[in-house]
Design an enzyme around this catalytic site. Sequence first.
Site, PDB file in Angstrom:
ATOM      1  N   ASP A  36     -58.534 -43.993 -18.039  1.00 42.00           N
ATOM      2  CA  ASP A  36     -57.690 -42.801 -18.221  1.00 42.00           C
ATOM      3  C   ASP A  36     -56.294 -43.115 -18.763  1.00 42.00           C
ATOM      4  OD1 ASP A  36     -59.765 -41.273 -17.299  1.00 42.00           O
ATOM      5  OD2 ASP A  36     -58.956 -40.972 -15.281  1.00 42.00           O
ATOM      6  N   LYS A  57     -54.584 -35.075  -9.801  1.00 45.47           N
ATOM      7  CA  LYS A  57     -55.677 -34.136 -10.115  1.00 45.47           C
ATOM      8  C   LYS A  57     -57.001 -34.667  -9.573  1.00 45.47           C
ATOM      9  CE  LYS A  57     -57.633 -34.430 -14.350  1.00 45.47           C
ATOM     10  NZ  LYS A  57     -59.091 -34.678 -14.356  1.00 45.47           N
ATOM     11  N   ASN A  58     -57.268 -35.952  -9.832  1.00 48.45           N
ATOM     12  CA  ASN A  58     -58.584 -36.492  -9.485  1.00 48.45           C
ATOM     13  C   ASN A  58     -58.749 -36.772  -7.996  1.00 48.45           C
ATOM     14  OD1 ASN A  58     -59.320 -36.167 -12.091  1.00 48.45           O
ATOM     15  ND2 ASN A  58     -59.200 -38.331 -12.655  1.00 48.45           N
ATOM     16  N   CYS A 111     -70.003 -34.396 -22.858  1.00 50.01           N
ATOM     17  CA  CYS A 111     -68.643 -33.928 -23.098  1.00 50.01           C
ATOM     18  C   CYS A 111     -67.982 -34.852 -24.108  1.00 50.01           C
ATOM     19  CB  CYS A 111     -67.846 -33.826 -21.807  1.00 50.01           C
ATOM     20  SG  CYS A 111     -67.272 -35.389 -21.188  1.00 50.01           S
ATOM     21  N   ARG A 148     -66.521 -30.684 -15.227  1.00 50.93           N
ATOM     22  CA  ARG A 148     -67.615 -31.485 -14.685  1.00 50.93           C
ATOM     23  C   ARG A 148     -67.429 -31.849 -13.223  1.00 50.93           C
ATOM     24  NH1 ARG A 148     -70.934 -33.967 -18.124  1.00 50.93           N
ATOM     25  NH2 ARG A 148     -71.264 -35.477 -16.482  1.00 50.93           N
ATOM     26  N   ARG A 208     -72.060 -38.865 -20.095  1.00 49.56           N
ATOM     27  CA  ARG A 208     -71.739 -38.658 -18.680  1.00 49.56           C
ATOM     28  C   ARG A 208     -72.910 -38.175 -17.817  1.00 49.56           C
ATOM     29  NH1 ARG A 208     -65.759 -36.357 -18.017  1.00 49.56           N
ATOM     30  NH2 ARG A 208     -65.942 -37.461 -16.051  1.00 49.56           N
ATOM     31  N   PRO A 209     -73.899 -39.034 -17.611  1.00 47.99           N
ATOM     32  CA  PRO A 209     -75.053 -38.651 -16.784  1.00 47.99           C
ATOM     33  C   PRO A 209     -74.690 -38.463 -15.312  1.00 47.99           C
ATOM     34  CG  PRO A 209     -75.138 -40.998 -17.345  1.00 47.99           C
ATOM     35  CD  PRO A 209     -73.955 -40.428 -18.068  1.00 47.99           C
ATOM     36  N   ILE A 210     -75.606 -37.914 -14.533  1.00 50.70           N
ATOM     37  CA  ILE A 210     -75.351 -37.728 -13.095  1.00 50.70           C
ATOM     38  C   ILE A 210     -76.459 -38.354 -12.237  1.00 50.70           C
ATOM     39  CG2 ILE A 210     -73.882 -35.663 -13.266  1.00 50.70           C
ATOM     40  CD1 ILE A 210     -76.498 -34.128 -12.404  1.00 50.70           C
ATOM     41  N   ASP A 211     -77.172 -39.315 -12.845  1.00 47.74           N
ATOM     42  CA  ASP A 211     -78.291 -39.948 -12.125  1.00 47.74           C
ATOM     43  C   ASP A 211     -77.847 -40.598 -10.806  1.00 47.74           C
ATOM     44  OD1 ASP A 211     -76.972 -41.613 -14.146  1.00 47.74           O
ATOM     45  OD2 ASP A 211     -78.212 -43.234 -13.363  1.00 47.74           O
ATOM     46  N   ARG A 227     -55.224 -29.206 -18.695  1.00 50.06           N
ATOM     47  CA  ARG A 227     -56.178 -29.438 -17.593  1.00 50.06           C
ATOM     48  C   ARG A 227     -55.650 -30.456 -16.607  1.00 50.06           C
ATOM     49  NH1 ARG A 227     -62.091 -30.591 -19.591  1.00 50.06           N
ATOM     50  NH2 ARG A 227     -62.203 -30.708 -17.334  1.00 50.06           N
TER      51      ARG A 227
HETATM   52  N1  EPU Z   1     -72.195 -42.717 -14.592  1.00 47.80           N
HETATM   53  C1  EPU Z   1     -73.567 -42.777 -14.681  1.00 47.80           C
HETATM   54  N2  EPU Z   1     -74.283 -41.970 -13.840  1.00 47.80           N
HETATM   55  C2  EPU Z   1     -73.690 -41.140 -12.934  1.00 47.80           C
HETATM   56  C3  EPU Z   1     -72.295 -41.099 -12.856  1.00 47.80           C
HETATM   57  C4  EPU Z   1     -71.554 -41.908 -13.701  1.00 47.80           C
HETATM   58  O1  EPU Z   1     -74.120 -43.512 -15.482  1.00 47.80           O
HETATM   59  O2  EPU Z   1     -74.417 -40.454 -12.201  1.00 47.80           O
HETATM   60  C5  EPU Z   1     -71.402 -43.571 -15.470  1.00 47.80           C
HETATM   61  C6  EPU Z   1     -70.443 -42.804 -16.357  1.00 47.80           C
HETATM   62  O3  EPU Z   1     -71.088 -42.263 -17.504  1.00 47.80           O
HETATM   63  C7  EPU Z   1     -69.410 -43.853 -16.672  1.00 47.80           C
HETATM   64  C8  EPU Z   1     -69.321 -44.635 -15.363  1.00 47.80           C
HETATM   65  O4  EPU Z   1     -70.540 -44.358 -14.670  1.00 47.80           O
HETATM   66  O5  EPU Z   1     -69.901 -44.692 -17.676  1.00 47.80           O
HETATM   67  C9  EPU Z   1     -68.163 -44.276 -14.475  1.00 47.80           C
HETATM   68  O6  EPU Z   1     -68.022 -42.867 -14.394  1.00 47.80           O
HETATM   69  P1  EPU Z   1     -67.560 -42.146 -13.064  1.00 47.80           P
HETATM   70  O7  EPU Z   1     -68.739 -41.500 -12.445  1.00 47.80           O
HETATM   71  O8  EPU Z   1     -66.754 -43.080 -12.243  1.00 47.80           O
HETATM   72  O9  EPU Z   1     -66.626 -40.995 -13.649  1.00 47.80           O
HETATM   73  P2  EPU Z   1     -66.391 -39.607 -12.946  1.00 47.80           P
HETATM   74  O10 EPU Z   1     -66.447 -39.791 -11.497  1.00 47.80           O
HETATM   75  O11 EPU Z   1     -67.247 -38.574 -13.584  1.00 47.80           O
HETATM   76  C10 EPU Z   1     -63.810 -39.857 -12.670  1.00 47.80           C
HETATM   77  C11 EPU Z   1     -62.593 -39.142 -13.137  1.00 47.80           C
HETATM   78  C12 EPU Z   1     -62.411 -39.404 -14.625  1.00 47.80           C
HETATM   79  C13 EPU Z   1     -62.264 -40.910 -14.828  1.00 47.80           C
HETATM   80  C14 EPU Z   1     -63.485 -41.626 -14.260  1.00 47.80           C
HETATM   81  C15 EPU Z   1     -63.397 -43.133 -14.336  1.00 47.80           C
HETATM   82  C16 EPU Z   1     -62.507 -37.240 -11.668  1.00 47.80           C
HETATM   83  C17 EPU Z   1     -62.573 -35.780 -11.498  1.00 47.80           C
HETATM   84  N3  EPU Z   1     -62.743 -37.715 -12.888  1.00 47.80           N
HETATM   85  O12 EPU Z   1     -64.909 -39.325 -13.411  1.00 47.80           O
HETATM   86  O13 EPU Z   1     -61.210 -38.759 -15.019  1.00 47.80           O
HETATM   87  O14 EPU Z   1     -62.133 -41.200 -16.202  1.00 47.80           O
HETATM   88  O15 EPU Z   1     -63.667 -41.257 -12.895  1.00 47.80           O
HETATM   89  O16 EPU Z   1     -62.286 -43.586 -13.653  1.00 47.80           O
HETATM   90  O17 EPU Z   1     -62.206 -37.973 -10.736  1.00 47.80           O
HETATM   91  C18 EPU Z   1     -59.723 -37.685 -16.487  1.00 47.80           C
HETATM   92  O18 EPU Z   1     -58.998 -37.456 -15.512  1.00 47.80           O
HETATM   93  O19 EPU Z   1     -59.354 -37.495 -17.672  1.00 47.80           O
HETATM   94  C19 EPU Z   1     -61.070 -38.187 -16.269  1.00 47.80           C
HETATM   95  C20 EPU Z   1     -62.029 -38.127 -17.185  1.00 47.80           C
END
Ligand code: EPU
Length: 422
Positions: A308, A22-23, A117, A93, A122-125, A400
């Site tokens: 995960d 999926k990811n 969530c 997301r 889960r910020p996007i900074d 999902r």
């Molecule tokens: N983070 C920030 N700022 C950002 C982005 C992330 O602080 O702008 C933090 C997050 O809050 C977290 C860390 O960085 O503490 C890592 O998060 P990451 O960005 O790697 O997560 P993601 O890319 O949003 C993907 C997977 C998740 C999986 C995580 C970690 C996808 C679609 N989702 O999320 O999958 O848990 O990486 O490996 O690829 C799931 O499949 O159930 C799932 C949640």
Amino acid sequence: MDKYIVKGGSTLSGEVRISGSKNASLPILAGTILTGEDVILHNIPDLADIRMMLQLLEKLGKKTEWIAKNSVRITETDNSSIEAPYDIVRKMRASIAVMGPLLARRKQAKISFPGGCAIGPRPIDIHIRGMEALGTELVIQHGYIWAQAKELTGKRINLLGTHGPSVLATENVMMAAALAKGKTYIEGAAEEPEVAALGKFLNQMGAKITGLGTPIIEIEGVESLHGVEFTVIPDRIEAGTFIAAAGISGGKVHIKDVDIHHLDYPIEKFSEAGMEFELLSETELIAKAGKIRPVQIDTKPYPYFPTDMQAQIMAVVSLCEGISVIKENIFPDRFTHAAEMNRLGAEIQVDGMTAVIRGVDHLSGAAVMASDLRAGAGLVVSTLAARGLSEVLRIYHIDRGYECFEQKLQALGADIERAAQE
Ligand code: EPU
């Protein structure tokens, strides 16, 4: 809404085929925006999140069709739409992954700002930092990120955040940089196999990306990308979930269509927890239960133990002699399953980012509620071993991310049924 009714106690045995990841599929689908030509993707799992991404692509001017089971064709019909609306982003997301491709190809993006969530804020900074570094102007207004770039220019960018690298931010910036002018170096890049799979997909479309699977990814921007036919990697988290199901049920499961290298570290940890593994080839393994033993786990970015898979291994070690400690380093609030597992008789205490699991000798069936995808998967694993009947509510979370979950478990001998939840 549906629920699962599970009668615990069956010993799982037999074969299971793992679906496409999926990811990996989600950013690859977003990446189709980078070309005007047709893209054909194989091994795409038919899941709620994937259908949501297809719906988003339709809104962004792509025609999407399932041309065979798990194969999708994406064709461009219009190259002008730029909006990922609230209604889709709030449900998924990963929609944020269209920002990079939209900016690269259409020079603008209007993305609903993702909220919190079930697994934390889960910020996007980091995504924003990366896009700005490439020359994007961003404003956040009325719940939307409005982004535009006259021209994206390659840069040296460090994407490390306070919790380590970000998977989706690395993917987003990599996609934007693929069509930028000049070279981009992403330092602090995520090394997850899903990121590498996206990079491989982009390279087959004509991108010039090296360093995949390492913390420094180098992207030399190109003028345009072309169509491609591509097969998505197996879902390592689904594989880990079936390993946990085998382990908790005293079973022996032949797991097919995986990449065993993606599972190195989880296999080490499940072995510490008493399981045995036979690696049959690069794509097949046998997971066999043993006497469950306690473990110490720290979730960390790849190649270490994935967040995960944390709920699933927690389910397994809740049933043993001794105390396990699991530290969740990626998502601070990702322990909601612990309280639900305690409803089944587990003894788990959560203190901040640490869970202490005092093993018990049996679990007993009860109604529990899934709060997110992996929490739901962990709860199903627990109920497989809980004596008597359990109900897992709100399984739309599980839908999902797990293709044909109950059918695969039934084929292994589990007593699990889907029913309507009032
Ligand atoms: N983070 C920030 N700022 C950002 C982005 C992330 O602080 O702008 C933090 C997050 O809050 C977290 C860390 O960085 O503490 C890592 O998060 P990451 O960005 O790697 O997560 P993601 O890319 O949003 C993907 C997977 C998740 C999986 C995580 C970690 C996808 C679609 N989702 O999320 O999958 O848990 O990486 O490996 O690829 C799931 O499949 O159930 C799932 C949640």
